[in-house]
Design a protein around this motif. Structure first.
Motif, PDB file in Angstrom:
ATOM      1  N   PRO A 125       0.779  -1.241   0.000  1.00 27.79           N
ATOM      2  CA  PRO A 125       0.000   0.000   0.000  1.00 27.79           C
ATOM      3  C   PRO A 125       0.810   1.291   0.000  1.00 27.79           C
ATOM      4  O   PRO A 125       0.241   2.358   0.280  1.00 27.79           O
ATOM      5  CB  PRO A 125      -0.800  -0.113   1.295  1.00 27.79           C
ATOM      6  CG  PRO A 125       0.130  -0.829   2.225  1.00 27.79           C
ATOM      7  CD  PRO A 125       0.855  -1.832   1.356  1.00 27.79           C
ATOM      8  N   ALA A 126       2.100   1.241  -0.281  1.00 27.11           N
ATOM      9  CA  ALA A 126       2.885   2.469  -0.357  1.00 27.11           C
ATOM     10  C   ALA A 126       2.774   3.086  -1.753  1.00 27.11           C
ATOM     11  O   ALA A 126       2.740   2.374  -2.760  1.00 27.11           O
ATOM     12  CB  ALA A 126       4.351   2.178  -0.033  1.00 27.11           C
ATOM     13  N   PHE A 127       2.714   4.412  -1.812  1.00 28.96           N
ATOM     14  CA  PHE A 127       2.763   5.161  -3.069  1.00 28.96           C
ATOM     15  C   PHE A 127       1.699   4.681  -4.070  1.00 28.96           C
ATOM     16  O   PHE A 127       2.002   4.306  -5.204  1.00 28.96           O
ATOM     17  CB  PHE A 127       4.159   5.083  -3.684  1.00 28.96           C
ATOM     18  CG  PHE A 127       5.242   5.496  -2.731  1.00 28.96           C
ATOM     19  CD1 PHE A 127       5.407   6.830  -2.399  1.00 28.96           C
ATOM     20  CD2 PHE A 127       6.071   4.551  -2.136  1.00 28.96           C
ATOM     21  CE1 PHE A 127       6.397   7.221  -1.508  1.00 28.96           C
ATOM     22  CE2 PHE A 127       7.055   4.931  -1.239  1.00 28.96           C
ATOM     23  CZ  PHE A 127       7.218   6.269  -0.915  1.00 28.96           C
ATOM     24  N   CYS A 128       0.472   4.668  -3.611  1.00 27.73           N
ATOM     25  CA  CYS A 128      -0.629   4.245  -4.475  1.00 27.73           C
ATOM     26  C   CYS A 128      -1.864   5.081  -4.154  1.00 27.73           C
ATOM     27  O   CYS A 128      -1.858   5.884  -3.217  1.00 27.73           O
ATOM     28  CB  CYS A 128      -0.924   2.754  -4.302  1.00 27.73           C
ATOM     29  SG  CYS A 128      -1.588   2.306  -2.673  1.00 27.73           S
ATOM     30  N   GLY A 129      -2.912   4.877  -4.927  1.00 30.01           N
ATOM     31  CA  GLY A 129      -4.144   5.618  -4.715  1.00 30.01           C
ATOM     32  C   GLY A 129      -4.249   6.800  -5.656  1.00 30.01           C
ATOM     33  O   GLY A 129      -3.537   6.900  -6.664  1.00 30.01           O
ATOM     34  N   HIS A 130      -5.132   7.720  -5.337  1.00 30.99           N
ATOM     35  CA  HIS A 130      -5.425   8.848  -6.216  1.00 30.99           C
ATOM     36  C   HIS A 130      -4.168   9.684  -6.502  1.00 30.99           C
ATOM     37  O   HIS A 130      -3.451  10.081  -5.583  1.00 30.99           O
ATOM     38  CB  HIS A 130      -6.494   9.739  -5.592  1.00 30.99           C
ATOM     39  CG  HIS A 130      -6.879  10.909  -6.446  1.00 30.99           C
ATOM     40  ND1 HIS A 130      -7.601  10.763  -7.618  1.00 30.99           N
ATOM     41  CD2 HIS A 130      -6.622  12.236  -6.323  1.00 30.99           C
ATOM     42  CE1 HIS A 130      -7.780  11.953  -8.163  1.00 30.99           C
ATOM     43  NE2 HIS A 130      -7.198  12.861  -7.414  1.00 30.99           N
ATOM     44  N   GLY A 131      -3.896   9.921  -7.770  1.00 32.00           N
ATOM     45  CA  GLY A 131      -2.777  10.760  -8.186  1.00 32.00           C
ATOM     46  C   GLY A 131      -1.454  10.032  -8.344  1.00 32.00           C
ATOM     47  O   GLY A 131      -0.492  10.617  -8.849  1.00 32.00           O
ATOM     48  N   PHE A 132      -1.395   8.779  -7.929  1.00 34.11           N
ATOM     49  CA  PHE A 132      -0.145   8.020  -8.038  1.00 34.11           C
ATOM     50  C   PHE A 132      -0.172   7.167  -9.307  1.00 34.11           C
ATOM     51  O   PHE A 132      -0.688   6.046  -9.314  1.00 34.11           O
ATOM     52  CB  PHE A 132       0.072   7.136  -6.808  1.00 34.11           C
ATOM     53  CG  PHE A 132       0.536   7.884  -5.600  1.00 34.11           C
ATOM     54  CD1 PHE A 132       1.879   8.178  -5.421  1.00 34.11           C
ATOM     55  CD2 PHE A 132      -0.373   8.318  -4.646  1.00 34.11           C
ATOM     56  CE1 PHE A 132       2.314   8.870  -4.303  1.00 34.11           C
ATOM     57  CE2 PHE A 132       0.054   9.013  -3.526  1.00 34.11           C
ATOM     58  CZ  PHE A 132       1.401   9.299  -3.360  1.00 34.11           C
ATOM     59  N   TYR A 133       0.378   7.717 -10.375  1.00 32.45           N
ATOM     60  CA  TYR A 133       0.476   6.987 -11.635  1.00 32.45           C
ATOM     61  C   TYR A 133       1.714   7.482 -12.377  1.00 32.45           C
ATOM     62  O   TYR A 133       2.195   8.604 -12.168  1.00 32.45           O
ATOM     63  CB  TYR A 133      -0.776   7.185 -12.503  1.00 32.45           C
ATOM     64  CG  TYR A 133      -1.006   8.620 -12.923  1.00 32.45           C
ATOM     65  CD1 TYR A 133      -0.478   9.109 -14.116  1.00 32.45           C
ATOM     66  CD2 TYR A 133      -1.747   9.486 -12.125  1.00 32.45           C
ATOM     67  CE1 TYR A 133      -0.671  10.425 -14.500  1.00 32.45           C
ATOM     68  CE2 TYR A 133      -1.960  10.806 -12.505  1.00 32.45           C
ATOM     69  CZ  TYR A 133      -1.425  11.264 -13.689  1.00 32.45           C
ATOM     70  OH  TYR A 133      -1.618  12.566 -14.068  1.00 32.45           O
ATOM     71  N   GLY A 134       2.248   6.614 -13.237  1.00 32.15           N
ATOM     72  CA  GLY A 134       3.399   6.977 -14.056  1.00 32.15           C
ATOM     73  C   GLY A 134       4.568   7.484 -13.227  1.00 32.15           C
ATOM     74  O   GLY A 134       4.847   6.984 -12.124  1.00 32.15           O
ATOM     75  N   GLU A 135       5.242   8.506 -13.736  1.00 34.62           N
ATOM     76  CA  GLU A 135       6.440   9.015 -13.062  1.00 34.62           C
ATOM     77  C   GLU A 135       6.111   9.750 -11.765  1.00 34.62           C
ATOM     78  O   GLU A 135       7.009   9.998 -10.958  1.00 34.62           O
ATOM     79  CB  GLU A 135       7.257   9.893 -14.000  1.00 34.62           C
ATOM     80  CG  GLU A 135       7.960   9.087 -15.086  1.00 34.62           C
ATOM     81  CD  GLU A 135       9.195   9.779 -15.656  1.00 34.62           C
ATOM     82  OE1 GLU A 135       9.476  10.925 -15.257  1.00 34.62           O
ATOM     83  OE2 GLU A 135       9.872   9.154 -16.493  1.00 34.62           O
ATOM     84  N   HIS A 136       4.835  10.100 -11.547  1.00 34.78           N
ATOM     85  CA  HIS A 136       4.447  10.677 -10.253  1.00 34.78           C
ATOM     86  C   HIS A 136       4.787   9.720  -9.112  1.00 34.78           C
ATOM     87  O   HIS A 136       5.195  10.144  -8.027  1.00 34.78           O
ATOM     88  CB  HIS A 136       2.951  10.993 -10.229  1.00 34.78           C
ATOM     89  CG  HIS A 136       2.532  12.033 -11.213  1.00 34.78           C
ATOM     90  ND1 HIS A 136       2.836  13.364 -11.083  1.00 34.78           N
ATOM     91  CD2 HIS A 136       1.825  11.923 -12.370  1.00 34.78           C
ATOM     92  CE1 HIS A 136       2.338  14.039 -12.093  1.00 34.78           C
ATOM     93  NE2 HIS A 136       1.723  13.191 -12.897  1.00 34.78           N
ATOM     94  N   VAL A 137       4.591   8.419  -9.361  1.00 31.46           N
ATOM     95  CA  VAL A 137       4.901   7.412  -8.345  1.00 31.46           C
ATOM     96  C   VAL A 137       6.398   7.418  -8.044  1.00 31.46           C
ATOM     97  O   VAL A 137       6.820   7.476  -6.880  1.00 31.46           O
ATOM     98  CB  VAL A 137       4.472   6.009  -8.811  1.00 31.46           C
ATOM     99  CG1 VAL A 137       4.857   4.952  -7.767  1.00 31.46           C
ATOM    100  CG2 VAL A 137       2.975   5.970  -9.082  1.00 31.46           C
ATOM    101  N   HIS A 138       7.201   7.376  -9.080  1.00 29.25           N
ATOM    102  CA  HIS A 138       8.645   7.257  -8.887  1.00 29.25           C
ATOM    103  C   HIS A 138       9.233   8.525  -8.257  1.00 29.25           C
ATOM    104  O   HIS A 138      10.147   8.437  -7.431  1.00 29.25           O
ATOM    105  CB  HIS A 138       9.312   6.929 -10.218  1.00 29.25           C
ATOM    106  CG  HIS A 138       8.720   5.736 -10.891  1.00 29.25           C
ATOM    107  ND1 HIS A 138       8.722   4.488 -10.308  1.00 29.25           N
ATOM    108  CD2 HIS A 138       8.049   5.615 -12.068  1.00 29.25           C
ATOM    109  CE1 HIS A 138       8.114   3.628 -11.112  1.00 29.25           C
ATOM    110  NE2 HIS A 138       7.697   4.290 -12.171  1.00 29.25           N
TER     111      HIS A 138
END
Length: 209
Positions: free
Chosen positions: A113-126
């Motif tokens: 469950p780290a770095f997930c959910g709304h807004g966490f996609y693509g390079e935003h996650v990294h």
């Protein structure tokens, strides 16, 4: 024979990894029936090169209800058994989740469950991983439920975060794992080896350590 629909929004390398695994027999008794994109994207041409039906349902060209209806119609017309989300940036509506309960698989570029959910996609996650200063990130393949990145986890694999990483270099190493882990999870499903009990996904036939 499991009929797979791959939903994608971008370049389509995860999609191609699944199509190639099917072609090479690494995913048993399966066929990719259709690739559906929610915007004009390179993934559609990748599908055509593999001889797979490629369908554009432009999310930006219609309202949410119209899009959901068109997607449901396409899935029915192609007699889809399993949905694979491979870099798909639209939310799957609740009716589709209910209809395909534990038959929608998504890949996410972090250890949920780290770095997930709304807004966490693509390079935003990294970038979020780098900003947090953590030493490990990774890949999660999970079933989709009504939440965002909240469904039962099928497979996870860690990736080290290097001191020299930026978002692009980290994304490239994570993507290599995505290309291996997503087809592996789809193969487990198509071979009937996944059992979902509440939040737990059990892999049948897996040797206990």
């Amino acid at each position: 024979m499991t009929r797979i629909a791959i939903l994608a929004s971008g370049n389509g390398t995860d999609c191609e990894a699944v199509m190639t695994a099917v072609e090479q027999g690494e995913i048993p008794d399966a066929t990719v029936a259709v690739v559906i994109a929610d915007r004009l994207a390179p993934v559609l041409e990748r599908a055509r090169r593999h001889g797979v039906a490629a369908l554009l349902i432009d999310r930006r060209g219609c309202g949410r209800a119209s899009y959901d209806s068109a997607l449901a119609t396409a899935l029915a017309e192609h007699r889809v058994d399993l949905l694979v989300l491979a870099g798909y940036l639209s939310m799957v509506d609740g009716v589709t989740v209910t209809t395909y309960r534990n038959r929608i698989i998504n890949v996410h570029p972090s250890l949920i469950p780290a770095f997930c959910g709304h807004g966490f996609y693509g390079e935003h996650v990294h970038q979020a991983v780098l900003d947090a200063g953590v030493k490990l990130t990774g890949v999660t393949v999970h079933f989709v439920d009504e939440g965002t990145d909240s469904g039962p986890v099928i497979l996870q694999e860690a990736v080290n975060v290097l001191d020299t990483d930026d978002a692009a270099t980290l994304a490239a190493r994570v993507l290599v794992v995505e290309h291996r882990l997503l087809p592996q999870a789809v193969a487990l499903y198509c071979s009937g080896r996944l059992s979902v009990q509440g939040r737990q996904v059990h892999i049948m036939g897996e040797e206990k350590k």
